[in-house]
Design an enzyme around this catalytic site. Sequence first.
Site, PDB file in Angstrom:
ATOM      1  N   GLY A  10      34.922  38.402  38.941  1.00 36.22           N
ATOM      2  CA  GLY A  10      36.240  38.010  39.442  1.00 36.22           C
ATOM      3  C   GLY A  10      36.792  36.803  38.707  1.00 36.22           C
ATOM      4  O   GLY A  10      36.229  36.340  37.704  1.00 36.22           O
ATOM      5  N   THR A  35      37.969  43.813  43.296  1.00 35.77           N
ATOM      6  CA  THR A  35      39.141  42.982  42.970  1.00 35.77           C
ATOM      7  C   THR A  35      38.968  42.261  41.630  1.00 35.77           C
ATOM      8  O   THR A  35      39.892  41.610  41.169  1.00 35.77           O
ATOM      9  CB  THR A  35      39.426  41.927  44.070  1.00 35.77           C
ATOM     10  N   VAL A  57      27.454  44.376  46.960  1.00 38.60           N
ATOM     11  CA  VAL A  57      26.463  43.488  47.579  1.00 38.60           C
ATOM     12  C   VAL A  57      26.420  43.658  49.098  1.00 38.60           C
ATOM     13  O   VAL A  57      25.484  43.182  49.741  1.00 38.60           O
ATOM     14  CB  VAL A  57      26.684  41.994  47.186  1.00 38.60           C
ATOM     15  N   SER A  75      33.765  38.532  47.353  1.00 37.90           N
ATOM     16  CA  SER A  75      34.685  38.718  48.490  1.00 37.90           C
ATOM     17  C   SER A  75      36.094  38.800  47.933  1.00 37.90           C
ATOM     18  O   SER A  75      36.440  38.041  47.022  1.00 37.90           O
ATOM     19  CB  SER A  75      34.628  37.519  49.448  1.00 37.90           C
ATOM     20  N   TYR A 145      39.335  37.932  56.908  1.00 35.63           N
ATOM     21  CA  TYR A 145      38.838  37.014  55.866  1.00 35.63           C
ATOM     22  C   TYR A 145      38.301  35.738  56.507  1.00 35.63           C
ATOM     23  O   TYR A 145      37.168  35.328  56.253  1.00 35.63           O
ATOM     24  CB  TYR A 145      39.980  36.708  54.907  1.00 35.63           C
ATOM     25  N   TYR A 159      20.056  30.357  58.167  1.00 37.68           N
ATOM     26  CA  TYR A 159      18.951  30.571  57.219  1.00 37.68           C
ATOM     27  C   TYR A 159      18.317  29.232  56.837  1.00 37.68           C
ATOM     28  O   TYR A 159      17.125  29.149  56.581  1.00 37.68           O
ATOM     29  CB  TYR A 159      19.433  31.335  55.972  1.00 37.68           C
ATOM     30  N   THR A 175      42.893  27.739  44.460  1.00 39.33           N
ATOM     31  CA  THR A 175      42.541  27.481  43.058  1.00 39.33           C
ATOM     32  C   THR A 175      43.222  28.520  42.173  1.00 39.33           C
ATOM     33  O   THR A 175      43.338  29.682  42.548  1.00 39.33           O
ATOM     34  CB  THR A 175      41.009  27.518  42.897  1.00 39.33           C
TER      35      THR A 175
HETATM   36  P1  NAD Z   1      38.422  37.494  43.016  1.00 43.00           P
HETATM   37  O1  NAD Z   1      38.965  38.569  43.884  1.00 43.00           O
HETATM   38  O2  NAD Z   1      38.971  37.347  41.656  1.00 43.00           O
HETATM   39  O3  NAD Z   1      36.848  37.595  42.873  1.00 43.00           O
HETATM   40  C1  NAD Z   1      36.019  38.154  43.847  1.00 43.00           C
HETATM   41  C2  NAD Z   1      35.015  39.049  43.148  1.00 43.00           C
HETATM   42  O4  NAD Z   1      34.120  39.592  44.130  1.00 43.00           O
HETATM   43  C3  NAD Z   1      35.685  40.232  42.445  1.00 43.00           C
HETATM   44  O5  NAD Z   1      35.188  40.361  41.140  1.00 43.00           O
HETATM   45  C4  NAD Z   1      35.275  41.433  43.298  1.00 43.00           C
HETATM   46  O6  NAD Z   1      35.229  42.630  42.571  1.00 43.00           O
HETATM   47  C5  NAD Z   1      33.929  40.973  43.815  1.00 43.00           C
HETATM   48  N1  NAD Z   1      33.525  41.653  45.045  1.00 43.00           N
HETATM   49  C6  NAD Z   1      34.221  41.781  46.197  1.00 43.00           C
HETATM   50  N2  NAD Z   1      33.517  42.476  47.090  1.00 43.00           N
HETATM   51  C7  NAD Z   1      32.349  42.793  46.493  1.00 43.00           C
HETATM   52  C8  NAD Z   1      31.199  43.521  46.915  1.00 43.00           C
HETATM   53  N3  NAD Z   1      31.107  44.060  48.139  1.00 43.00           N
HETATM   54  N4  NAD Z   1      30.161  43.657  46.045  1.00 43.00           N
HETATM   55  C9  NAD Z   1      30.237  43.106  44.804  1.00 43.00           C
HETATM   56  N5  NAD Z   1      31.294  42.423  44.357  1.00 43.00           N
HETATM   57  C10 NAD Z   1      32.337  42.276  45.196  1.00 43.00           C
HETATM   58  O7  NAD Z   1      38.626  36.137  43.842  1.00 43.00           O
HETATM   59  P2  NAD Z   1      38.329  34.624  43.439  1.00 43.00           P
HETATM   60  O8  NAD Z   1      39.578  33.871  43.595  1.00 43.00           O
HETATM   61  O9  NAD Z   1      37.591  34.561  42.165  1.00 43.00           O
HETATM   62  O10 NAD Z   1      37.364  34.192  44.622  1.00 43.00           O
HETATM   63  C11 NAD Z   1      35.959  34.085  44.445  1.00 43.00           C
HETATM   64  C12 NAD Z   1      35.346  33.527  45.723  1.00 43.00           C
HETATM   65  O11 NAD Z   1      35.891  32.240  45.998  1.00 43.00           O
HETATM   66  C13 NAD Z   1      35.604  34.388  46.952  1.00 43.00           C
HETATM   67  O12 NAD Z   1      34.456  34.394  47.762  1.00 43.00           O
HETATM   68  C14 NAD Z   1      36.718  33.662  47.656  1.00 43.00           C
HETATM   69  O13 NAD Z   1      36.692  33.874  49.042  1.00 43.00           O
HETATM   70  C15 NAD Z   1      36.413  32.209  47.309  1.00 43.00           C
HETATM   71  N6  NAD Z   1      37.635  31.395  47.361  1.00 43.00           N
HETATM   72  C16 NAD Z   1      38.562  31.443  46.363  1.00 43.00           C
HETATM   73  C17 NAD Z   1      39.717  30.694  46.468  1.00 43.00           C
HETATM   74  C18 NAD Z   1      40.766  30.673  45.392  1.00 43.00           C
HETATM   75  O14 NAD Z   1      41.795  29.993  45.578  1.00 43.00           O
HETATM   76  N7  NAD Z   1      40.597  31.319  44.270  1.00 43.00           N
HETATM   77  C19 NAD Z   1      39.951  29.903  47.609  1.00 43.00           C
HETATM   78  C20 NAD Z   1      39.000  29.933  48.632  1.00 43.00           C
HETATM   79  C21 NAD Z   1      37.831  30.660  48.491  1.00 43.00           C
END
Ligand code: NAD
Length: 351
Positions: A10, A35, A57, A75, A145, A159, A175
């Site tokens: 991601g 995603t 996962v 996620s 979410y 855990y 971010t």
């Molecule tokens: P993103 O959607 O680009 O990346 C998430 C990745 O998780 C994707 O590559 C998707 O394919 C993978 N994924 C989702 N479900 C999956 C599953 N069941 N098995 C395997 N892979 C799976 O989003 P991001 O912005 O890179 O966010 C990454 C993490 O950071 C997330 O957990 C998100 O909740 C957290 N986060 C991000 C932000 C932000 O502003 N970018 C803010 C708060 C939290």
Amino acid sequence: MRVAVTGGGGFLGSHLCETLLRRGDSVVCLDNFSTGEPRNIAHLLSNSSFEFIHADVSAAVEVPGRVDAVAHLASPASPPDYLRQPLETLAVGSRGTENALRLALCHRARFVLASTSEVYGDPLVHPQDENYWGNVNSVGPRSVYDEAKRFAEAISVAYRTTHGLDVGIARIFNTYGPRMRPHDGRVVSSFITQALTGEPLTVYGDGKQTRSFCYADDLVRGLVALIDSSATGPFNLGNPVERTVTELAEEVLRLTGSSSEIQYHPLPVDDPTRRRPVIARAREALGWQPEVDIDEGLRRTIEWFASRPGSLSASAAAIRGGQDDGTPPPTADLGVLVPEPVGPSAVSARA
Ligand code: NAD
Ligand code: UDP
């Protein structure tokens, strides 16, 4: 160190994989590309310290060989993404997190959870420090979410207390940066895509709601500091400089030199009114603070988006119409995805 990164395909995960490899770690990236995108990690595949495992996962997390740390980022993160995949989002936050915790436990590895500022919901306390418990609507559209991440935090702490697992929790605030999908529906990617293609910038509500935007490189430095420490937190990781959404739109217009207009649309249900992290805890315990200001971060992000003009027009259309690749209509309409709206706040828009 050998680090398993779930969600490594991601936006943030791919930057994390890259940063870990750059400093000499080995990385096992797990992703199902629900995603994320293969091209985010295509340039890493030739690196002998990088391995990719295509896996959901939520079903299982299996990594052959040694594992020293697990960074659990898998996620959906963009509201349109998680509203389109409500059950998958709940599954990856719950079962997916437990599977990742089990992997860490099995190897006595450090476990770092990518949690979110969404655990604070629509906060009644401003700015938000980690002692605030939040204001989340457990039956609103965003709950799939928010509550999944709250559960993920809870099971991670359990855990630690039950098995003595070395757990760290990052609460990530908005971010942005290169490798966001242009039509992921998040505000920075949408505004940049719209500005670069001459489309109107879609501001939801009156545009006075605030967010605090952190550049990806800063955030990833914070995650790496957390992986390297033995602190649990939770730690707010974000840039405390707060902007209204309209201010962000104006900034994107200025930096792109675009003559796009700003159009106002209804506010999505339960859209948080304001958000700004207190980062004193991360500063003290991790020695971390953001360094890239929003002008510079936006400039770098705009440059990256502008270098992919082919995909931008289709993305702008997807944001506008939502028909092309399953991308839903603008977030403003997403409240209607709740099957049975409960109570006046679930159906009313603030603007
Ligand atoms: P993103 O959607 O680009 O990346 C998430 C990745 O998780 C994707 O590559 C998707 O394919 C993978 N994924 C989702 N479900 C999956 C599953 N069941 N098995 C395997 N892979 C799976 O989003 P991001 O912005 O890179 O966010 C990454 C993490 O950071 C997330 O957990 C998100 O909740 C957290 N986060 C991000 C932000 C932000 O502003 N970018 C803010 C708060 C939290
Ligand atoms: N937003 C907007 N126009 C868009 C996308 C989002 O005005 O095209 C608003 C959204 O309503 C929210 C803010 O920008 O108030 C941040 O939205 P985003 O989806 O990026 O993140 P989150 O709501 O999860 O903080």
